[in-house]
Design a protein around this motif. Sequence first.
Motif, PDB file in Angstrom:
ATOM      1  N   PRO A 113      45.001  48.061  42.819  1.00 40.03           N
ATOM      2  CA  PRO A 113      44.442  47.266  41.810  1.00 40.03           C
ATOM      3  C   PRO A 113      43.763  45.971  42.113  1.00 40.03           C
ATOM      4  N   LEU A 114      43.104  45.222  41.248  1.00 36.75           N
ATOM      5  CA  LEU A 114      42.587  43.967  41.609  1.00 36.75           C
ATOM      6  C   LEU A 114      43.797  42.940  41.886  1.00 36.75           C
ATOM      7  N   HIS A 115      43.419  42.262  42.966  1.00 34.59           N
ATOM      8  CA  HIS A 115      44.294  41.176  43.267  1.00 34.59           C
ATOM      9  C   HIS A 115      43.893  39.695  42.990  1.00 34.59           C
ATOM     10  N   PRO A 116      44.348  38.939  41.863  1.00 38.68           N
ATOM     11  CA  PRO A 116      43.723  37.935  41.346  1.00 38.68           C
ATOM     12  C   PRO A 116      44.105  36.819  42.138  1.00 38.68           C
ATOM     13  N   VAL A 117      43.221  35.808  42.598  1.00 45.09           N
ATOM     14  CA  VAL A 117      43.482  34.522  43.198  1.00 45.09           C
ATOM     15  C   VAL A 117      43.333  33.300  42.567  1.00 45.09           C
ATOM     16  N   ALA A 118      42.715  33.608  41.560  1.00 44.59           N
ATOM     17  CA  ALA A 118      42.697  32.242  40.376  1.00 44.59           C
ATOM     18  C   ALA A 118      42.137  32.818  39.249  1.00 44.59           C
ATOM     19  N   ARG A 119      42.545  31.863  38.218  1.00 44.16           N
ATOM     20  CA  ARG A 119      42.355  31.920  36.670  1.00 44.16           C
ATOM     21  C   ARG A 119      41.228  30.971  36.186  1.00 44.16           C
ATOM     22  N   VAL A 120      39.958  31.335  35.831  1.00 38.19           N
ATOM     23  CA  VAL A 120      38.774  30.510  35.658  1.00 38.19           C
ATOM     24  C   VAL A 120      38.759  30.355  33.997  1.00 38.19           C
ATOM     25  N   ASP A 145      50.671  34.463  37.247  1.00 36.46           N
ATOM     26  CA  ASP A 145      50.717  32.717  37.642  1.00 36.46           C
ATOM     27  C   ASP A 145      50.018  32.543  38.921  1.00 36.46           C
ATOM     28  N   VAL A 146      48.495  32.199  38.501  1.00 34.35           N
ATOM     29  CA  VAL A 146      47.675  31.903  39.919  1.00 34.35           C
ATOM     30  C   VAL A 146      47.201  30.408  39.556  1.00 34.35           C
ATOM     31  N   PRO A 147      46.635  29.773  40.639  1.00 31.72           N
ATOM     32  CA  PRO A 147      45.930  28.545  40.246  1.00 31.72           C
ATOM     33  C   PRO A 147      44.687  28.592  39.438  1.00 31.72           C
ATOM     34  N   VAL A 148      44.641  27.468  38.679  1.00 32.45           N
ATOM     35  CA  VAL A 148      43.534  27.569  37.507  1.00 32.45           C
ATOM     36  C   VAL A 148      42.243  26.764  37.806  1.00 32.45           C
ATOM     37  N   ILE A 149      41.257  27.240  37.612  1.00 32.03           N
ATOM     38  CA  ILE A 149      39.819  26.511  37.814  1.00 32.03           C
ATOM     39  C   ILE A 149      39.209  26.035  36.562  1.00 32.03           C
ATOM     40  N   GLN A 150      38.678  25.209  36.190  1.00 32.23           N
ATOM     41  CA  GLN A 150      38.071  25.004  35.138  1.00 32.23           C
ATOM     42  C   GLN A 150      36.578  24.478  35.205  1.00 32.23           C
ATOM     43  N   PHE A 158      26.447  28.617  43.262  1.00 33.94           N
ATOM     44  CA  PHE A 158      27.917  27.936  43.219  1.00 33.94           C
ATOM     45  C   PHE A 158      28.801  28.758  42.300  1.00 33.94           C
ATOM     46  N   PRO A 159      29.268  30.018  42.487  1.00 31.37           N
ATOM     47  CA  PRO A 159      29.971  30.645  41.901  1.00 31.37           C
ATOM     48  C   PRO A 159      31.561  30.208  42.062  1.00 31.37           C
ATOM     49  N   PRO A 160      32.270  30.851  41.091  1.00 30.89           N
ATOM     50  CA  PRO A 160      33.747  30.067  41.369  1.00 30.89           C
ATOM     51  C   PRO A 160      34.502  30.694  42.524  1.00 30.89           C
ATOM     52  N   GLU A 161      34.076  31.842  43.219  1.00 27.30           N
ATOM     53  CA  GLU A 161      34.940  32.175  44.279  1.00 27.30           C
ATOM     54  C   GLU A 161      34.569  31.176  45.639  1.00 27.30           C
ATOM     55  N   LYS A 162      33.689  30.400  45.493  1.00 26.85           N
ATOM     56  CA  LYS A 162      33.377  29.172  46.647  1.00 26.85           C
ATOM     57  C   LYS A 162      34.582  28.213  46.501  1.00 26.85           C
ATOM     58  N   ILE A 163      35.393  28.350  45.553  1.00 27.31           N
ATOM     59  CA  ILE A 163      36.608  27.373  45.504  1.00 27.31           C
ATOM     60  C   ILE A 163      37.707  28.119  46.203  1.00 27.31           C
ATOM     61  N   VAL A 164      37.716  29.262  46.532  1.00 27.85           N
ATOM     62  CA  VAL A 164      38.891  30.105  46.937  1.00 27.85           C
ATOM     63  C   VAL A 164      39.438  29.378  48.277  1.00 27.85           C
ATOM     64  N   PRO A 165      38.378  28.903  49.191  1.00 32.87           N
ATOM     65  CA  PRO A 165      39.079  28.287  50.659  1.00 32.87           C
ATOM     66  C   PRO A 165      39.885  27.179  50.271  1.00 32.87           C
ATOM     67  N   LEU A 166      39.370  26.392  49.348  1.00 35.34           N
ATOM     68  CA  LEU A 166      40.008  25.047  48.967  1.00 35.34           C
ATOM     69  C   LEU A 166      41.592  25.528  48.361  1.00 35.34           C
ATOM     70  N   LEU A 167      41.677  26.644  47.548  1.00 38.34           N
ATOM     71  CA  LEU A 167      42.813  27.164  46.859  1.00 38.34           C
ATOM     72  C   LEU A 167      43.809  27.567  48.216  1.00 38.34           C
ATOM     73  N   ASP A 168      43.213  28.293  48.918  1.00 43.97           N
ATOM     74  CA  ASP A 168      43.993  28.760  49.967  1.00 43.97           C
ATOM     75  C   ASP A 168      44.772  27.568  50.814  1.00 43.97           C
ATOM     76  N   TYR A 169      43.934  26.571  51.053  1.00 44.60           N
ATOM     77  CA  TYR A 169      44.416  25.329  51.893  1.00 44.60           C
ATOM     78  C   TYR A 169      45.606  24.911  50.701  1.00 44.60           C
ATOM     79  N   ILE A 170      45.321  24.537  49.670  1.00 45.08           N
ATOM     80  CA  ILE A 170      46.411  23.862  48.845  1.00 45.08           C
ATOM     81  C   ILE A 170      47.518  24.791  48.799  1.00 45.08           C
ATOM     82  N   THR A 171      47.368  26.145  48.414  1.00 45.20           N
ATOM     83  CA  THR A 171      48.736  26.957  48.392  1.00 45.20           C
ATOM     84  C   THR A 171      49.312  27.068  49.690  1.00 45.20           C
TER      85      THR A 171
END
Length: 311
Positions: A113-120, A145-150, A158-171
Amino acid sequence: MRKAKRQRTLYQALGSVILAIYLVIALNVTAGVSANRECTGLRIAVNDTTSLKFVTAPELAKELGTLPLDVNGVKINSINTDSIERFLSSIDNIEKVNVLRLTDGTVLITVDPLHPVARVFDKDRSYYINRTGKRISANARYHIDVPVIQGHFTDSLFPPEKIVPLLDYITSDSLWNSLISMIKVDKSNDIILVPIVRGQVINFGTPDDFKSKFHRLERMYAEVMPVKGWNYYDTISVKWNKQIVATRRQKRLDKPKFIEEDDDEETDIATMIAGDGVAPGQVKAGVKAKDDKQIPASVINNNVKEKSPAQ
């Protein structure tokens, strides 16, 4: 002795050749048998260890339509496993698909199944994304419960997945994971981190140079905030190289307070200024006070009278 050693080496070489020939013949025979084997059924396995159930085996069987029944009795080698994988991979709540023909005559479909890493949150839409940017609409059934991007992601550059490396660093960092509550994307070069400190934001700039930027932020929170106070700044920016720029929450200084006169205040007669021709301490005009000098207004009036041409 050398002769015996040579014979032993020769026998080993002959044995290896015979084994290789046997394997080739066996594989060809097996392949021929497999090619003529009929499919006995189709099985679906879902690798879902969570309680979310983004996808279930009955749902996948429904998506496949009549295929689970149509494959029965068909030669197993004629079943196009690649097309099945492509079709199922196009479904939004599936991360990965693998289709195999088994020796027992069945076709096994294994699904992750899909493994979500963020909610947009994008204007009036809300969806989950995985690492590759695949989306699934958020609804009551899918809640994780995953990180939130607005932000508003209309630009494919510049799609939302561009933020995933930053999310990885924060988490991956316990400090920032507990401090940062959300990420806002105003522009591609103005990534805003929203901490749990109310009324304060962090302008991170572009999503890169994580080590340097977070090091500067850590110094800001460790050395400056305890002195200035946690509510002193409303914006902290680390978007510029090797710099920290902060703006005060209170943009203007307080205006000075003036004491206004109270019209209803009782007049103090003892402090009143004497009128023209009245000496301090006297109540009648023209009466000179004892031991007092003539008031300036009286001197001016007398001089005017002496020089008047009417006299």
